[in-house]
Design a protein around this motif. Structure first.
Motif, mmCIF file in Angstrom:
data_model
loop_
_atom_site.group_PDB
_atom_site.id
_atom_site.type_symbol
_atom_site.label_atom_id
_atom_site.label_comp_id
_atom_site.label_asym_id
_atom_site.label_seq_id
_atom_site.Cartn_x
_atom_site.Cartn_y
_atom_site.Cartn_z
ATOM 1 N N VAL A 283 0.836 -1.206 0.000
ATOM 2 C CA VAL A 283 0.000 0.000 0.000
ATOM 3 C C VAL A 283 0.871 1.257 0.000
ATOM 4 O O VAL A 283 0.593 2.223 -0.719
ATOM 5 N N LEU A 284 1.957 1.248 0.782
ATOM 6 C CA LEU A 284 2.845 2.409 0.825
ATOM 7 C C LEU A 284 3.544 2.633 -0.519
ATOM 8 O O LEU A 284 3.667 3.774 -0.981
ATOM 9 N N ILE A 285 3.996 1.562 -1.158
ATOM 10 C CA ILE A 285 4.626 1.690 -2.468
ATOM 11 C C ILE A 285 3.617 2.180 -3.495
ATOM 12 O O ILE A 285 3.915 3.063 -4.319
ATOM 13 N N LEU A 286 2.418 1.640 -3.468
ATOM 14 C CA LEU A 286 1.364 2.076 -4.391
ATOM 15 C C LEU A 286 1.010 3.542 -4.172
ATOM 16 O O LEU A 286 0.859 4.310 -5.139
ATOM 17 N N LEU A 287 0.930 3.962 -2.929
ATOM 18 C CA LEU A 287 0.634 5.356 -2.615
ATOM 19 C C LEU A 287 1.748 6.273 -3.110
ATOM 20 O O LEU A 287 1.479 7.342 -3.677
#
Length: 80
Positions: A7-11
């Motif tokens: 989720v952090l990488i996608l964000l």
């Protein structure tokens, strides 16, 4: 892969792509916002229609010179 890391990488990718699109949009805009200053006036028109037979039309003349435009907002009885 850990769901939190995903989720952090996608964000982070979404933020980067959004920033790149914003920069590209600013560079494609010819001349920036507004219109070039000069002499004479801009003519602005506003039309409003409400049902059958109702409505209103208005037009304004605004100076093209930014200093003349700014002077419109100064009260007539202001001290210099």
């Amino acid at each position: 892969m850990d769901p939190v890391a995903f989720v952090l990488i996608l964000l982070a990718l979404i933020v980067i792509v959004t920033a790149l699109v914003a920069v590209a949009g600013q560079r494609q805009r010819p001349g920036g916002r507004g219109s070039a200053p000069g002499t004479g006036f801009h003519e602005l028109k506003s039309d409003y229609q409400s049902g059958v037979g109702g409505g209103h039309s208005q037009s304004w003349k605004i100076p093209r010179d930014p200093q003349d435009y700014a002077k419109l907002f100064i009260p007539k009885d202001a001290k210099k």
